[in-house]
Design an enzyme around this catalytic site. Structure first.
Site, PDB file in Angstrom:
ATOM      1  N   GLU A 154       0.841  -1.206   0.000  1.00 44.60           N
ATOM      2  CA  GLU A 154       0.000   0.000   0.000  1.00 44.60           C
ATOM      3  C   GLU A 154       0.877   1.258   0.000  1.00 44.60           C
ATOM      4  O   GLU A 154       0.649   2.205  -0.754  1.00 44.60           O
ATOM      5  CB  GLU A 154      -0.909   0.029   1.244  1.00 44.60           C
TER       6      GLU A 154
ATOM      7  N   GLY B 120       5.854  -2.091  14.740  1.00 49.66           N
ATOM      8  CA  GLY B 120       5.126  -1.066  13.984  1.00 49.66           C
ATOM      9  C   GLY B 120       4.101  -0.326  14.825  1.00 49.66           C
ATOM     10  O   GLY B 120       4.028   0.906  14.830  1.00 49.66           O
ATOM     11  N   ARG B 121       3.314  -1.069  15.597  1.00 47.87           N
ATOM     12  CA  ARG B 121       2.241  -0.433  16.373  1.00 47.87           C
ATOM     13  C   ARG B 121       2.756   0.235  17.639  1.00 47.87           C
ATOM     14  O   ARG B 121       1.975   0.798  18.408  1.00 47.87           O
ATOM     15  CB  ARG B 121       1.150  -1.462  16.686  1.00 47.87           C
TER      16      ARG B 121
ATOM     17  N   GLU C 264      -3.943  -6.224  17.113  1.00 49.52           N
ATOM     18  CA  GLU C 264      -2.827  -6.840  16.395  1.00 49.52           C
ATOM     19  C   GLU C 264      -1.867  -7.496  17.401  1.00 49.52           C
ATOM     20  O   GLU C 264      -1.183  -8.463  17.083  1.00 49.52           O
ATOM     21  CB  GLU C 264      -2.088  -5.808  15.524  1.00 49.52           C
TER      22      GLU C 264
ATOM     23  N   HIS D  69     -25.570   8.964  20.970  1.00 54.02           N
ATOM     24  CA  HIS D  69     -26.712   9.024  20.053  1.00 54.02           C
ATOM     25  C   HIS D  69     -26.621   7.952  18.973  1.00 54.02           C
ATOM     26  O   HIS D  69     -27.273   8.063  17.942  1.00 54.02           O
ATOM     27  CB  HIS D  69     -26.804  10.423  19.438  1.00 54.02           C
TER      28      HIS D  69
ATOM     29  N   LYS E 241      -2.202 -10.808   2.615  1.00 53.23           N
ATOM     30  CA  LYS E 241      -1.252 -10.107   1.721  1.00 53.23           C
ATOM     31  C   LYS E 241      -0.839 -11.023   0.573  1.00 53.23           C
ATOM     32  O   LYS E 241      -0.803 -10.632  -0.588  1.00 53.23           O
ATOM     33  CB  LYS E 241       0.011  -9.716   2.496  1.00 53.23           C
TER      34      LYS E 241
END
Ligand code: F6P
Length: 550
Positions: free
Chosen positions: A217, A273-274, A359, A390, A514
């Protein structure tokens, strides 16, 4: 037995004791608990840094908390914590250390990986980032045509997007309002299209954020961004160096892409990464808020790191939050966990936590590769509170599911609001306090009748209550407070993974999709035969091609 010789989680006496305790407790009624312990509203609170944490509205007693702490001791949560802080390779399936805590360690700290102190390298990159951010902010760094940079577009996905995007939103009040900062993540071309369509390429800096620099991506969007830029600036390759920088661990791939590695800000494989947005991945955030604010945020992270590392179990907030999640997920059948910030600036906070938590702890095998026999990570969801009220709060109040929720709120608005808008803050917070009250204590049929409600409507207007919440309150959403909040959740996730005996730091579950996407793409574009494609997917591909007129 686990490979380390310890008894499997659900066979430990501590687990059995909790299961028995849950039976004995039956349906705990918060009204009764508070009536019996009027001081619970202050006794069941903790402080860490600027955060005030109220856990009084949970379906727990002192015994529950003690038994949960015993489970944490039996599963050696603090032992694994210490191993993480020491830089041991606790991410066993990837054979990596887990050292996001080193990213916010002070300059003089010593944290070793394979005998090498990583802290000087961390600060060297932070200093390089700060110098670059200052040059962009001051206008000293110009684009290829000599124009000042006015737009920063971060291209990345997952941890290379969610963290900086969330934090940029959270700290918007502290950003340079003359800069436009946007985040592109989706391989759907409309994401990039909408992000750049009103920007002047000569004033635009692309920050390509990818730990691996192989993520399809990101590489695809970065390639399209380069085309967009070069088309507008006369096609001179030299322009790339003034308009593209990279944030990555992979210098080779960065160079292959055509970005000068002098314009690369590095980080290391021991940063997941996270868990990466206070590494180089935070560059676009740093450009937006400036190096000083960024450092304040890192100090906030560090403060909670130190708390997690040193506070005793009884007052250790990440431990407590992790244990409460274990209680609901493993002993009371909760499947999800709502995070409901009462700050519009935290509108992306829950989406960020989804990756952090799901993850990390969405795993069905334990560290030894055996299927777990207990529930692991919950579904994490939520949006800013008043909007949620709401939309889906009806289900939390009167539905059939147990949904523990975190309410996050602030005493002061941060932005330079008009007096009228500032006054709205009390209304916002009145909702905040009212909701946790209603969730915990509900409304009995008799209370409904006392309001003169006709008998046939009484069940509809009755609120059973006993919906558990944690309230996290701080004075205002500063950079430091944001860091404290994120670190709190990082370590909460750690605690749960340690108890469930899973590897919270790998993400193999993302891989299969992937690989299959790569296989299917030629079928879409060229009608190629994909061997082994199942009948459903084959028909869908055919329908797609027909719709596209192929
Ligand atoms: O979603 C899978 C994942 O590997 C995440 O863990 C990571 O944050 C994201 O992809 C992006 O990876 P990269 O920074 O290497 O482009």
């Amino acid at each position: 037995m686990n490979a380390d010789g310890r008894t499997r989680l659900d066979q430990t006496p501590e687990w059995t004791a909790l299961a028995k305790h849950r039976e004995e407790l039956g349906n705990l009624r918060l009204r009764e608990v508070f009536a019996a312990h009027p001081d619970r509203g202050t006794a069941y609170t903790l402080r860490v840094g600027d955060l005030y944490i109220d856990y009084s509205k949970h379906l727990v007693t002192d015994d529950t908390l003690r038994l949960l702490r015993e489970l944490a001791a039996a599963t050696d949560v603090f032992g694994l914590r210490d191993a993480m802080f020491r830089g041991e390779r606790i991410n066993t399936t990837e054979d990596r250390a887990v050292l996001h805590t080193a990213l916010r360690a002070p300059r003089d700290a010593v944290i070793e990986v394979d005998g090498e102190n990583v802290v000087p390298g961390v600060h060297a990159v932070l200093d390089k980032m700060a110098a670059f951010a200052d040059r962009v902010r001051s206008g000293e760094w110009t684009g290829h045509t000599g124009k000042r940079i006015r737009n920063v577009v971060n291209i990345g996905i997952g941890g290379s997007d969610l963290g900086p995007a969330m934090a940029y939103e959270a700290l918007r009040a502290f950003t340079d309002r003359d800069l436009t900062v946007r985040f592109v993540s989706n391989v759907d071309g409309s994401d990039l299209h909408e992000a750049v369509r009103d920007l002047d390429p000569a004033e635009t800096l692309f920050v390509i954020a990818s730990k691996t620099f192989t993520t399809i991506e990101t590489v695809t969007n970065a390639t399209s961004a380069r085309t967009w830029l070069l088309d507008a600036l006369g096609g001179e390759e030299a322009a790339v160096a003034r308009h593209f920088v990279a944030l990555s661990t992979n210098a080779e791939k960065v160079a292959d892409f055509g970005i000068d590695t002098a314009n690369m800000f590095e980080f290391w494989d021991w940063v997941g990464g996270r868990y990466s947005y206070d590494s180089a991945i935070g560059l676009s955030l740093m450009i937006a808020v400036g190096p000083d604010r960024f450092r304040e945020m890192l100090d906030g992270f560090h403060l909670v790191d130190e708390h997690f590392r040193t506070a005793p179990a009884e007052s250790n907030v990440p431990l407590l939050l992790g244990l409460l999640g274990v209680w609901y997920g493993n002993f009371l059948g909760a499947q999800s966990h709502a995070v409901l910030p009462y700050s519009h600036y935290l509108s992306k906070f829950t989406a960020y936590l989804q990756q952090l938590d799901m993850e990390s702890n969405g795993k069905y095998v334990d560290r030894d590769g055996r299927e777990v026999r207990w529930q692991t990570g919950p579904v994490v969801w939520g949006t800013p509170g008043t909007n949620g009220q709401h939309a889906y709060y009806q289900l939390i109040h009167q539905g059939t599911k147990l949904i523990p929720a975190d309410f996050i709120g602030f005493a002061e608005p941060v932005a330079e609001l008009s007096d009228e808008l500032k006054a709205q803050h009390d209304l916002l917070m009145a909702n905040f306090f009212a909701q946790t009250q209603a969730l915990a204590f509900g409304k009995t049929p008799d209370e409904v009748r006392a309001e003169g409600v006709p008998e046939e409507l009484v069940p509809h207007k009755t609120f059973k209550g006993d919906h558990p919440t944690t309230t996290i309150l701080a004075r205002e959403l500063t950079p430091s407070v944001l860091g404290q909040l994120v670190a709190l959740y990082e370590h909460k996730v750690f605690v749960q993974g340690a108890i469930w005996n899973i590897d919270s730091f790998d993400q193999w579950g993302v891989e299969l999709g992937k690989v299959l996407a790569k296989r299917v793409e030629p079928a879409l574009t060229e009608g190629a035969d994909v061997p082994g494609l199942d009948a459903s997917s084959r028909a869908l591909v055919a329908a797609y091609r027909e719709l596209r007129g192929r």
